[in-house]
Design a protein around this motif. Structure first.
Motif, PDB file in Angstrom:
ATOM      1  N   MET A  82     -18.719   9.268   2.708  1.00  0.00           N
ATOM      2  CA  MET A  82     -18.926   8.108   3.579  1.00  0.00           C
ATOM      3  C   MET A  82     -17.583   7.573   4.079  1.00  0.00           C
ATOM      4  O   MET A  82     -17.459   7.175   5.247  1.00  0.00           O
ATOM      5  CB  MET A  82     -19.683   7.031   2.809  1.00  0.00           C
ATOM      6  CG  MET A  82     -21.124   7.406   2.468  1.00  0.00           C
ATOM      7  SD  MET A  82     -21.910   6.251   1.335  1.00  0.00           S
ATOM      8  CE  MET A  82     -21.815   4.733   2.256  1.00  0.00           C
ATOM      9  N   LYS A  83     -16.598   7.577   3.209  1.00  0.00           N
ATOM     10  CA  LYS A  83     -15.270   7.092   3.624  1.00  0.00           C
ATOM     11  C   LYS A  83     -14.682   7.980   4.720  1.00  0.00           C
ATOM     12  O   LYS A  83     -14.143   7.472   5.708  1.00  0.00           O
ATOM     13  CB  LYS A  83     -14.358   7.054   2.406  1.00  0.00           C
ATOM     14  CG  LYS A  83     -12.945   6.586   2.710  1.00  0.00           C
ATOM     15  CD  LYS A  83     -12.098   6.500   1.463  1.00  0.00           C
ATOM     16  CE  LYS A  83     -11.815   7.848   0.875  1.00  0.00           C
ATOM     17  NZ  LYS A  83     -10.838   7.786  -0.242  1.00  0.00           N
ATOM     18  N   LEU A  84     -14.793   9.288   4.557  1.00  0.00           N
ATOM     19  CA  LEU A  84     -14.232  10.197   5.558  1.00  0.00           C
ATOM     20  C   LEU A  84     -15.042  10.169   6.851  1.00  0.00           C
ATOM     21  O   LEU A  84     -14.472  10.246   7.947  1.00  0.00           O
ATOM     22  CB  LEU A  84     -14.185  11.615   4.989  1.00  0.00           C
ATOM     23  CG  LEU A  84     -13.483  12.661   5.857  1.00  0.00           C
ATOM     24  CD1 LEU A  84     -12.047  12.251   6.140  1.00  0.00           C
ATOM     25  CD2 LEU A  84     -13.514  14.024   5.186  1.00  0.00           C
ATOM     26  N   GLU A  85     -16.364  10.043   6.750  1.00  0.00           N
ATOM     27  CA  GLU A  85     -17.187   9.963   7.959  1.00  0.00           C
ATOM     28  C   GLU A  85     -16.840   8.717   8.766  1.00  0.00           C
ATOM     29  O   GLU A  85     -16.779   8.760  10.002  1.00  0.00           O
ATOM     30  CB  GLU A  85     -18.667   9.946   7.573  1.00  0.00           C
ATOM     31  CG  GLU A  85     -19.251  11.304   7.237  1.00  0.00           C
ATOM     32  CD  GLU A  85     -19.467  12.140   8.490  1.00  0.00           C
ATOM     33  OE1 GLU A  85     -19.276  11.631   9.605  1.00  0.00           O
ATOM     34  OE2 GLU A  85     -19.800  13.329   8.333  1.00  0.00           O
TER      35      GLU A  85
ATOM     36  N   ASP B 236      -2.461   9.081   2.994  1.00  0.00           N
ATOM     37  CA  ASP B 236      -3.820   8.609   2.725  1.00  0.00           C
ATOM     38  C   ASP B 236      -4.361   8.047   4.035  1.00  0.00           C
ATOM     39  O   ASP B 236      -3.953   6.969   4.483  1.00  0.00           O
ATOM     40  CB  ASP B 236      -3.825   7.538   1.634  1.00  0.00           C
ATOM     41  CG  ASP B 236      -5.239   7.203   1.164  1.00  0.00           C
ATOM     42  OD1 ASP B 236      -6.206   7.653   1.832  1.00  0.00           O
ATOM     43  OD2 ASP B 236      -5.383   6.517   0.141  1.00  0.00           O
ATOM     44  N   LEU B 237      -5.256   8.803   4.671  1.00  0.00           N
ATOM     45  CA  LEU B 237      -5.752   8.411   5.994  1.00  0.00           C
ATOM     46  C   LEU B 237      -6.575   7.136   5.932  1.00  0.00           C
ATOM     47  O   LEU B 237      -6.708   6.441   6.954  1.00  0.00           O
ATOM     48  CB  LEU B 237      -6.585   9.550   6.584  1.00  0.00           C
ATOM     49  CG  LEU B 237      -5.868  10.890   6.734  1.00  0.00           C
ATOM     50  CD1 LEU B 237      -6.810  11.936   7.305  1.00  0.00           C
ATOM     51  CD2 LEU B 237      -4.645  10.748   7.623  1.00  0.00           C
ATOM     52  N   ASN B 238      -7.137   6.847   4.778  1.00  0.00           N
ATOM     53  CA  ASN B 238      -7.914   5.609   4.653  1.00  0.00           C
ATOM     54  C   ASN B 238      -7.014   4.391   4.633  1.00  0.00           C
ATOM     55  O   ASN B 238      -7.438   3.285   4.997  1.00  0.00           O
ATOM     56  CB  ASN B 238      -8.755   5.665   3.378  1.00  0.00           C
ATOM     57  CG  ASN B 238      -9.776   4.555   3.316  1.00  0.00           C
ATOM     58  OD1 ASN B 238     -10.372   4.176   4.332  1.00  0.00           O
ATOM     59  ND2 ASN B 238      -9.993   4.005   2.129  1.00  0.00           N
TER      60      ASN B 238
ATOM     61  N   GLU C 248       0.813  -1.213   0.000  1.00  0.00           N
ATOM     62  CA  GLU C 248       0.000   0.000   0.000  1.00  0.00           C
ATOM     63  C   GLU C 248       0.853   1.273   0.000  1.00  0.00           C
ATOM     64  O   GLU C 248       0.491   2.278   0.589  1.00  0.00           O
ATOM     65  CB  GLU C 248      -0.945   0.017   1.204  1.00  0.00           C
ATOM     66  CG  GLU C 248      -1.921  -1.144   1.199  1.00  0.00           C
ATOM     67  CD  GLU C 248      -2.802  -1.134   2.423  1.00  0.00           C
ATOM     68  OE1 GLU C 248      -2.462  -0.396   3.367  1.00  0.00           O
ATOM     69  OE2 GLU C 248      -3.819  -1.837   2.444  1.00  0.00           O
ATOM     70  N   GLU C 249       1.991   1.211  -0.628  1.00  0.00           N
ATOM     71  CA  GLU C 249       2.863   2.370  -0.767  1.00  0.00           C
ATOM     72  C   GLU C 249       2.986   2.730  -2.234  1.00  0.00           C
ATOM     73  O   GLU C 249       2.808   1.883  -3.115  1.00  0.00           O
ATOM     74  CB  GLU C 249       4.254   2.096  -0.172  1.00  0.00           C
ATOM     75  CG  GLU C 249       4.241   1.919   1.338  1.00  0.00           C
ATOM     76  CD  GLU C 249       5.637   1.711   1.883  1.00  0.00           C
ATOM     77  OE1 GLU C 249       6.569   1.644   1.049  1.00  0.00           O
ATOM     78  OE2 GLU C 249       5.802   1.628   3.105  1.00  0.00           O
ATOM     79  N   GLY C 250       3.306   4.028  -2.482  1.00  0.00           N
ATOM     80  CA  GLY C 250       3.405   4.498  -3.851  1.00  0.00           C
ATOM     81  C   GLY C 250       4.656   5.312  -4.076  1.00  0.00           C
ATOM     82  O   GLY C 250       5.457   5.549  -3.162  1.00  0.00           O
TER      83      GLY C 250
ATOM     84  N   SER D   3     -10.965  12.281  -0.526  1.00  0.00           N
ATOM     85  CA  SER D   3     -11.225  13.050   0.696  1.00  0.00           C
ATOM     86  C   SER D   3     -10.240  12.739   1.808  1.00  0.00           C
ATOM     87  O   SER D   3     -10.235  13.436   2.833  1.00  0.00           O
ATOM     88  CB  SER D   3     -12.649  12.762   1.189  1.00  0.00           C
ATOM     89  OG  SER D   3     -12.796  11.382   1.493  1.00  0.00           O
ATOM     90  N   THR D   4      -9.399  11.720   1.631  1.00  0.00           N
ATOM     91  CA  THR D   4      -8.469  11.331   2.692  1.00  0.00           C
ATOM     92  C   THR D   4      -7.007  11.474   2.288  1.00  0.00           C
ATOM     93  O   THR D   4      -6.124  11.099   3.055  1.00  0.00           O
ATOM     94  CB  THR D   4      -8.728   9.866   3.099  1.00  0.00           C
ATOM     95  OG1 THR D   4      -8.584   9.023   1.945  1.00  0.00           O
ATOM     96  CG2 THR D   4     -10.118   9.713   3.688  1.00  0.00           C
ATOM     97  N   VAL D   5      -6.720  12.001   1.114  1.00  0.00           N
ATOM     98  CA  VAL D   5      -5.345  12.117   0.627  1.00  0.00           C
ATOM     99  C   VAL D   5      -4.928  13.588   0.676  1.00  0.00           C
ATOM    100  O   VAL D   5      -5.675  14.475   0.255  1.00  0.00           O
ATOM    101  CB  VAL D   5      -5.212  11.581  -0.813  1.00  0.00           C
ATOM    102  CG1 VAL D   5      -3.791  11.797  -1.334  1.00  0.00           C
ATOM    103  CG2 VAL D   5      -5.565  10.104  -0.857  1.00  0.00           C
TER     104      VAL D   5
END
Length: 739
Positions: free
Chosen positions: A712-715, A639-641, A342-344, A623-625
């Motif tokens: 929804m992802k951020l909530e 990326d908080l997700n 999960e790294e870029g 919304s999380t990046v």
């Protein structure tokens, strides 16, 4: 006969002196009885005086008394300092001052004494006659003088004859007679010289002076004579009057170097306008000038078409030159992301450089909202201790990385830039000297269409950020600016000028301090960044150098809606989330990045990046990046997700020993970010697939839009960090009543 009488008159004092000498020589020793009496009295007086010597007086021998002690006096003043320095504002250091003079003037009197060896004295002692014609007044004076001389001739001759008889009766020795004869010969020469200045009687019709400047007998060694005259003193008179004193008022103001500079600039512009008016008045329109104008218009149209064709050719050549980078920009995806946890990564693409701005820092970046490949760059300088170079505003495109499409240089550094969201050809900028300007990219002239350039119509500090606002009800464009002077202004583009309105002053919450006049002065903070709410355009947040973030409204100019004690050092950037309007992020020089939620005083997330964070921005596709740049030359992508604690990509973009990044900006359509640094270079980077993952819609359930899925992802993420709401216990049921 008249000349002899005059000679006898002028030498009367000399004859008396000769007779006195003869009397002195009568006694053999040359002393009279009165002189002997005076000498006896003097001897008696000196004998009665006794010489008193102190007991401790030093007694010297004859050899010591005869010894000569030399003392040399020089013109050098020993009290004069020789190491004086003064501060030079031109060189910025202390430099030695010029040596002072050693001469001390004690007395300065203008006199009428001439030395006999001087040129003027030699001229006066020359031996020529000069004849000068007299005017009517001089004729009258000469006539009166001749009359007086004739009247006094008889008296003078009579006195001379009496003195001659007296001298013949006195017994004189042979040797003394010879001395007397020599003295009379010398006096005869003086009489002959005095005759040169005596006017001669002539007829009334013609009057002239015979003036001889011949050699004279010197009365002393300096050859000068003094003449005195007694005149009446002018009477003094005292005049006094009493008037009403004029009205007085105390005025005080603060003057800075910018105010002085602007005053001179305004005066210079007024002079230029007057010169232009004079030129226009002199120019008379003729048919030839009209023909020339038509010729210029046709040539300008031809030039525009030629430039457009050359620009297309330049883009084609660059596309062939950077073909590999263009292919990677469009089609290449990093396949190694499948094997990473999960790294870029960030793929470097182009570097945009303008030769004349290599000494400037990239102070601001902004993508054009209508043309996704076009972005604006502001060039200035963050190091205020160095001399500020000239600034520039440039527009670059991804289609031509070799040269900017639009260039406009400025006298001072450009610290911020923003492109209008509806009219993409309008670009507003804030400058180092406190001015703001609006440029029209369509205009061929590289000059601002609107500019604040006066003492009152400007900021008193560096303009750190500008932001376009929604258009006014009348359709007029406007923008907001925040400056280091602690003020937020709203600028409206009127027909021919910029209209300025104060929105709020950033007063600190501490107690006011006494000023020079004794009045209490409230302290103001230094604004550094501003961001407007995505949905409520009246709400905005402002970051300050003190580390606080203030939530304000354009409808209230005196109070804060909320205050966040965010950081311990200056806040460099505040940015709202593109999907969730109540979430905003901030970065600071205290090494931290914090995520805030409206109406909460504590941050939701805090990230320590290990060094000063220059810029941070939310991604437009998730919304999380978000991404941030630090002073060690690295770009951090979170990326908080995926990971709430660590970044999923940390990559060095520039060499940290020689350079450091300053700004970062996401493209709103392409997976590309641009990073500006201190050397005036902008680097384009492509995000790998792991850095731009989107939410997959659920397989079952209702269909949601992309924005709803991001919300929804951020909530879901915020629910993990929010404090749970306090649950109110249900009331106990009433106890049963026994019947």
């Amino acid at each position: 006969m008249p000349l002899k009488k005059i000679q006898g008159m002028t030498n009367s004092g000399t004859v008396k002196g000769s007779a006195l000498k003869a009397v002195k020589g009568k006694g053999g020793s040359g002393k009279t009885a009165s002189d002997l009496a005076v000498a006896d009295e003097l001897d008696s007086w000196t004998k009665s005086k006794q010489l008193l010597k102190p007991e401790d007086q030093l007694e010297l021998s004859d050899q010591e008394l005869k010894e000569e002690i030399e003392r040399v006096l020089t013109a050098q003043n020993p009290q004069t300092p020789s190491n004086i320095v003064e501060f030079s504002f031109k060189e910025g250091c202390f430099i030695p001052a010029l040596p002072t003079t050693q001469t001390v003037l004690l007395l300065d009197i203008e006199g009428n004494v001439l030395h006999k060896d001087s040129e003027e004295a030699k001229f006066q002692l020359g031996g020529k006659f000069e004849i000068r014609d007299a005017d009517e007044e001089e004729k009258q004076q000469s006539a009166e003088l001749n009359a007086e001389i004739l009247e006094g001739d008889d008296d003078v001759e009579r006195e001379n004859t009496e003195k001659e008889h007296d001298e013949e009766e006195k017994p004189i020795a042979k040797d003394e007679k010879e001395k007397q004869i020599e003295e009379e010969e010398g006096e005869g020469e003086e009489e002959a010289e005095d005759e040169a200045a005596v006017p001669i009687k002539k007829t009334p019709e013609v009057s002239a002076y015979f003036m001889k400047v011949g050699s004279k007998k010197l009365t002393n060694q300096f050859n000068f004579c003094e003449r005195g005259a007694l005149t009446y003193n002018n009477p003094f008179r005292n005049l006094e009057t009493q008037t009403i004193p004029p009205p007085r008022a105390n005025f005080s103001g603060q003057v800075t170097q910018w105010i002085i500079y602007d005053a001179y600039q305004q005066d210079f512009e007024a002079q230029l306008r007057e010169k232009e008016k004079e030129r226009k008045d002199k120019i008379v329109p003729t048919q030839k000038t009209e023909v020339k104008r038509k010729g210029l218009q046709t040539t300008s149209d031809t030039t525009k078409r030629t430039l457009l064709a050359i620009k297309i050719l330049e883009r084609m050549i660059n596309q062939n030159t950077y073909d590999e980078i263009a292919q990677d920009y469009r089609y290449w995806e990093d396949p190694s992301d499948e094997y990473r946890d999960e790294e870029g990564t960030l793929l470097p693409l182009w570097k945009f450089v303008y030769e004349k701005t290599k000494k400037n820092n990239v102070t601001a970046l902004g993508w054009n909202p209508s043309y996704y490949d076009l972005f604006a760059v502001a060039f200035g300088c963050f190091d205020f201790m160095k001399p500020q170079p000239e600034g520039a505003v440039c527009l670059f495109t991804l289609k031509n990385p070799s040269f900017p499409d639009y260039i406009c240089t400025t006298e001072t550094g450009v610290m911020c830039v923003d492109i209008h969201p509806v009219h993409p050809y309008l670009v507003c900028t804030g400058k180092y000297d406190g001015n703001v300007a609006v440029y029209d990219v369509h205009s061929p002239e590289k000059m601002p269409q609107y500019e604040s350039n006066s003492v009152a119509n400007k900021h008193c500090g560096v303009v750190w950020q500008v932001r376009w606002g929604i258009d006014m009800p009348d359709g007029e464009a406007n923008f907001f600016s925040v400056s280091a002077d602690g003020k937020v202004y709203n600028w409206v583009l009127m027909q021919h000028e910029l209209s300025q309105t104060l929105i709020i002053s950033l007063f600190l919450s501490c107690d006011p301090i006494p000023g020079p006049s004794g009045a209490l002065i409230p302290l103001t903070g230094c604004g550094t960044t501003i961001a407007f709410h995505p949905t409520e355009q009246l709400i905005f947040v402002v970051g300050t150098e003190e580390g606080n973030i203030y939530k304000c409204s354009t409808a209230y100019a005196s109070i804060y809606l909320a205050t966040y004690e965010a950081h311990h050092m200056p806040v460099y950037k505040v940015d709202y989330n593109k999907f969730y309007p109540d979430i905003f992020i901030s970065c600071s020089a205290d090494w931290t990045v914090k995520i805030w939620e409206d109406k909460r005083s504590d941050p939701l997330f805090v990230f320590d990046l290990g060094c000063a964070v220059g810029d941070v921005e939310w991604a437009p596709y998730s919304s999380t990046v978000f991404a941030a740049v630090t002073s060690d030359g690295k770009v951090h992508v979170f990326d908080l997700n995926v990971n709430k604690y660590r970044p999923i990509c940390v990559q060095a973009v520039v060499n940290k020993k020689r350079n450091k990044p300053t700004r970062i900006a996401f493209n709103h359509k392409l997976p590309v970010i641009i990073v500006g640094d201190e050397r005036g270079c902008i680097t384009a980077l492509k995000l790998s697939p792991n850095l731009r993952k989107k939410v997959k819609p659920p397989k079952k359930g209702p269909v949601h839009t992309e924005k709803e899925l991001e919300l929804m992802k951020l909530e879901k993420l915020l629910a993990l960090v929010r404090e749970p709401q306090a649950l109110t216990p249900l009331p106990d049921p009433p106890a049963p009543v026994d019947s």
